[in-house]
Design a protein around this motif. Structure first.
Motif, mmCIF file in Angstrom:
data_model
loop_
_atom_site.group_PDB
_atom_site.id
_atom_site.type_symbol
_atom_site.label_atom_id
_atom_site.label_comp_id
_atom_site.label_asym_id
_atom_site.label_seq_id
_atom_site.Cartn_x
_atom_site.Cartn_y
_atom_site.Cartn_z
ATOM 1 N N ALA A 15 48.132 14.432 36.924
ATOM 2 C CA ALA A 15 49.318 15.194 36.511
ATOM 3 C C ALA A 15 50.189 14.389 35.557
ATOM 4 O O ALA A 15 50.786 14.938 34.620
ATOM 5 C CB ALA A 15 50.116 15.603 37.745
ATOM 6 N N ALA A 16 50.249 13.058 35.784
ATOM 7 C CA ALA A 16 51.075 12.214 34.912
ATOM 8 C C ALA A 16 50.513 12.172 33.503
ATOM 9 O O ALA A 16 51.272 12.200 32.524
ATOM 10 C CB ALA A 16 51.157 10.804 35.500
ATOM 11 N N PHE A 17 49.196 12.127 33.364
ATOM 12 C CA PHE A 17 48.581 12.034 32.039
ATOM 13 C C PHE A 17 48.387 13.404 31.382
ATOM 14 O O PHE A 17 48.580 13.548 30.177
ATOM 15 C CB PHE A 17 47.229 11.324 32.138
ATOM 16 C CG PHE A 17 47.325 9.839 32.254
ATOM 17 C CD1 PHE A 17 47.656 9.058 31.157
ATOM 18 C CD2 PHE A 17 47.095 9.211 33.459
ATOM 19 C CE1 PHE A 17 47.744 7.681 31.257
ATOM 20 C CE2 PHE A 17 47.184 7.833 33.580
ATOM 21 C CZ PHE A 17 47.510 7.067 32.478
ATOM 22 N N LEU A 18 48.000 14.405 32.173
ATOM 23 C CA LEU A 18 47.656 15.717 31.603
ATOM 24 C C LEU A 18 48.801 16.722 31.680
ATOM 25 O O LEU A 18 48.746 17.751 31.001
ATOM 26 C CB LEU A 18 46.439 16.301 32.341
ATOM 27 C CG LEU A 18 45.157 15.481 32.307
ATOM 28 C CD1 LEU A 18 44.077 16.161 33.152
ATOM 29 C CD2 LEU A 18 44.665 15.303 30.879
ATOM 30 N N ALA A 143 19.910 3.456 21.145
ATOM 31 C CA ALA A 143 20.609 2.171 21.134
ATOM 32 C C ALA A 143 21.280 1.944 22.486
ATOM 33 O O ALA A 143 21.006 0.975 23.176
ATOM 34 C CB ALA A 143 21.633 2.127 20.010
ATOM 35 N N PHE A 144 22.168 2.848 22.872
ATOM 36 C CA PHE A 144 22.762 2.814 24.203
ATOM 37 C C PHE A 144 23.395 4.173 24.474
ATOM 38 O O PHE A 144 23.546 5.016 23.580
ATOM 39 C CB PHE A 144 23.792 1.676 24.360
ATOM 40 C CG PHE A 144 24.916 1.712 23.360
ATOM 41 C CD1 PHE A 144 26.011 2.548 23.536
ATOM 42 C CD2 PHE A 144 24.892 0.892 22.249
ATOM 43 C CE1 PHE A 144 27.051 2.575 22.620
ATOM 44 C CE2 PHE A 144 25.928 0.896 21.323
ATOM 45 C CZ PHE A 144 27.014 1.743 21.513
ATOM 46 N N SER A 145 23.752 4.402 25.726
ATOM 47 C CA SER A 145 24.336 5.687 26.100
ATOM 48 C C SER A 145 25.511 5.473 27.038
ATOM 49 O O SER A 145 25.675 4.399 27.626
ATOM 50 C CB SER A 145 23.284 6.585 26.766
ATOM 51 O OG SER A 145 22.820 6.002 27.968
ATOM 52 N N TRP A 146 26.320 6.484 27.166
ATOM 53 C CA TRP A 146 27.440 6.424 28.087
ATOM 54 C C TRP A 146 27.783 7.838 28.565
ATOM 55 O O TRP A 146 27.390 8.827 27.956
ATOM 56 C CB TRP A 146 28.656 5.761 27.445
ATOM 57 C CG TRP A 146 29.321 6.510 26.321
ATOM 58 C CD1 TRP A 146 30.447 7.280 26.395
ATOM 59 C CD2 TRP A 146 28.921 6.541 24.943
ATOM 60 N NE1 TRP A 146 30.771 7.798 25.160
ATOM 61 C CE2 TRP A 146 29.849 7.354 24.252
ATOM 62 C CE3 TRP A 146 27.868 5.960 24.224
ATOM 63 C CZ2 TRP A 146 29.743 7.600 22.887
ATOM 64 C CZ3 TRP A 146 27.765 6.214 22.866
ATOM 65 C CH2 TRP A 146 28.700 7.019 22.215
ATOM 66 N N THR A 147 28.475 7.909 29.686
ATOM 67 C CA THR A 147 28.919 9.178 30.240
ATOM 68 C C THR A 147 30.376 9.386 29.863
ATOM 69 O O THR A 147 31.217 8.529 30.119
ATOM 70 C CB THR A 147 28.765 9.210 31.772
ATOM 71 O OG1 THR A 147 27.405 8.924 32.098
ATOM 72 C CG2 THR A 147 29.126 10.577 32.325
ATOM 73 N N ASP A 148 30.660 10.514 29.257
ATOM 74 C CA ASP A 148 31.998 10.814 28.758
ATOM 75 C C ASP A 148 32.596 11.938 29.610
ATOM 76 O O ASP A 148 32.116 13.070 29.589
ATOM 77 C CB ASP A 148 31.903 11.240 27.286
ATOM 78 C CG ASP A 148 33.268 11.416 26.636
ATOM 79 O OD1 ASP A 148 34.268 11.527 27.369
ATOM 80 O OD2 ASP A 148 33.333 11.469 25.392
ATOM 81 N N PHE A 149 33.658 11.613 30.358
ATOM 82 C CA PHE A 149 34.306 12.603 31.211
ATOM 83 C C PHE A 149 35.506 13.266 30.549
ATOM 84 O O PHE A 149 36.192 14.082 31.169
ATOM 85 C CB PHE A 149 34.740 11.954 32.526
ATOM 86 C CG PHE A 149 33.590 11.620 33.433
ATOM 87 C CD1 PHE A 149 33.019 12.592 34.236
ATOM 88 C CD2 PHE A 149 33.062 10.347 33.455
ATOM 89 C CE1 PHE A 149 31.947 12.294 35.058
ATOM 90 C CE2 PHE A 149 31.984 10.031 34.280
ATOM 91 C CZ PHE A 149 31.425 11.017 35.073
ATOM 92 N N GLY A 150 35.755 12.933 29.278
ATOM 93 C CA GLY A 150 36.841 13.590 28.576
ATOM 94 C C GLY A 150 38.179 13.431 29.284
ATOM 95 O O GLY A 150 38.532 12.352 29.762
ATOM 96 N N VAL A 153 39.116 11.718 32.917
ATOM 97 C CA VAL A 153 39.357 10.295 33.206
ATOM 98 C C VAL A 153 40.808 10.059 33.591
ATOM 99 O O VAL A 153 41.138 9.010 34.135
ATOM 100 C CB VAL A 153 38.992 9.399 31.994
ATOM 101 C CG1 VAL A 153 37.527 9.534 31.658
ATOM 102 C CG2 VAL A 153 39.852 9.732 30.784
ATOM 103 N N ALA A 154 41.656 11.032 33.323
ATOM 104 C CA ALA A 154 43.053 10.887 33.734
ATOM 105 C C ALA A 154 43.183 10.735 35.241
ATOM 106 O O ALA A 154 44.167 10.181 35.745
ATOM 107 C CB ALA A 154 43.858 12.100 33.270
ATOM 108 N N HIS A 159 41.396 4.676 33.973
ATOM 109 C CA HIS A 159 41.707 5.506 32.811
ATOM 110 C C HIS A 159 40.858 5.109 31.603
ATOM 111 O O HIS A 159 41.319 4.919 30.495
ATOM 112 C CB HIS A 159 43.190 5.416 32.459
ATOM 113 C CG HIS A 159 43.619 6.503 31.511
ATOM 114 N ND1 HIS A 159 43.425 7.834 31.789
ATOM 115 C CD2 HIS A 159 44.225 6.461 30.287
ATOM 116 C CE1 HIS A 159 43.889 8.572 30.775
ATOM 117 N NE2 HIS A 159 44.368 7.755 29.851
ATOM 118 N N ASP A 160 39.541 4.953 31.863
ATOM 119 C CA ASP A 160 38.586 4.621 30.815
ATOM 120 C C ASP A 160 37.712 5.843 30.584
ATOM 121 O O ASP A 160 37.168 6.422 31.523
ATOM 122 C CB ASP A 160 37.715 3.437 31.260
ATOM 123 C CG ASP A 160 36.783 2.950 30.162
ATOM 124 O OD1 ASP A 160 36.770 3.583 29.092
ATOM 125 O OD2 ASP A 160 36.078 1.967 30.389
#
Length: 352
Positions: A15-18, A143-150, A153-154, A159-160
């Motif tokens: 709630a603080a971030f969004l 090359a590499f991959s990552w998971t993006d929670f958009g 993450v708030a 908070h990454d």
């Protein structure tokens, strides 16, 4: 799985971030069994830049990063030891995912189910790389991959926006040989310029068709082995062996139990009739395929192929023939009988 106090703290952070309204809407949706949406993003090794973004199937998007770092998209993570220039013009695959249920009580013993929100649920980034390699006629891998929670993450403590993959991590630098590259200063970063020759003209329709075709196990072997043969960091011997396996999977589906000389003969003849346009062209193709098979046999039995311009050129020519054959099978399908093809069935059926 979170304890109640931790869950409450996560809601407060969100709630603080969004903002309270957005956080409340997300919570209400999860309470109504809406899934959690997130993305897998995959940075690719490879040379060339897409002419335009591609979405060959629902839930899959492929795009090239900009030529200027100040235009980088928000989702690109920053990693230690990599300059912004290392990311310029690289391709990125984005795959949409859904996970449900978002909220549940542990005592219900409900299992969280993650799925890909794509037309082909089990399609992975490695297969997309293989299809891209085949369509672009170049070597492409992860090359590499990552998971993006958009925005989700708030709700996280750190908070990454990215959780890094623990899988394949094989970032490779790119060769700029024969490229016209200019690096220019920019108030917000650096920029690069590429010749038009490095633009990859791939259509969504063709890429989607190739992705669907790679569900066939033998065609997938052909494509992945051909892809490996294009890897210039591998030895010439390994590249010839990979190409031989690709050609055998392409043209000898029903003859893999024959002896080497019979396989060599059939492969060269089938390939010549499948790809050639007239006697002279077929004779040339037959010789190239036969010679490439011999070099690969030398690599298998003797462990060596001389690294000469002639052998490198032969490998390149045979790779081009193998790619043509694979793309033709994807477009037209496999002949019902390869023996009939040699007898001129293409002329009777109208196959070109």
């Amino acid at each position: 799985m979170s304890e109640v106090p931790d869950f409450a703290q996560a809601l407060v952070r969100g709630a603080a971030f969004l903002g309270t309204e957005r956080a409340a809407r997300l919570l209400a949706g999860w309470a109504d069994d809406e899934p959690v949406a997130f993305k897998t993003r995959v940075l690719l090794n490879g040379e060339g830049i897409l002419a335009e973004p591609l979405s060959p199937m629902d839930g899959i998007r492929i795009e090239s990063l900009p030529l200027s770092s100040h235009q980088f998209p928000y989702f690109l993570p920053r990693t230690k030891g990599r300059s912004l220039g290392d990311y310029l013009a690289r391709m990125v695959i984005t795959i949409d995912h859904l996970t449900a249920p978002a909220l549940f009580h542990p005592s219900n013993q409900r299992q969280v189910q993650a799925s890909r929100a794509t037309a082909v649920p089990d399609l992975d980034a490695a297969t997309i790389c293989t299809a891209l390699s085949l369509e672009a006629d170049t070597y492409v891998d992860i090359a590499f991959s990552w998971t993006d929670f958009g925005e989700l993450v708030a709700f996280n403590k750190g908070h990454d926006n990215a959780i890094w993959s623990v899988g394949q991590q094989s970032y490779r630098g790119r060769s700029y040989t024969n490229m016209t590259i200019t690096h220019a200063s920019h108030p917000r970063g650096i920029a690069m310029a590429l010749d038009d020759d490095w633009t990859l003209h791939i259509t969504e329709e063709e890429l989607g068709r190739t992705l669907a075709a790679l569900a066939d196990d033998q065609l997938r072997v052909t494509a992945t082995r051909w892809q490996s043969s294009k890897n210039t960091s591998a030895s010439l011997e390994d590249r010839y062996i990979d190409l031989r396996i690709a050609l055998e999977s392409l043209y000898l589906r029903d003859f893999l139990n024959e002896n080497s000389q019979e396989m060599r003969f059939r492969l060269a003849v089938f390939g010549a009739w499948h790809l050639g346009a007239g006697f002279a062209d077929r004779r040339t193709i037959r010789k190239k395929l036969r010679d490439a098979y011999d070099r690969a046999s030398g690599a298998v039995h003797l462990g060596i192929v001389e690294n000469t311009p002639e052998n490198r050129d032969l490998l390149s020519d045979a790779q081009a023939l193998c790619r043509r054959g694979a793309l033709r099978l994807i477009a037209d399908g496999e002949p019902q009988d390869w023996g009939d093809l040699i007898l001129g069935a293409d002329e009777q059926t109208g196959l070109s």
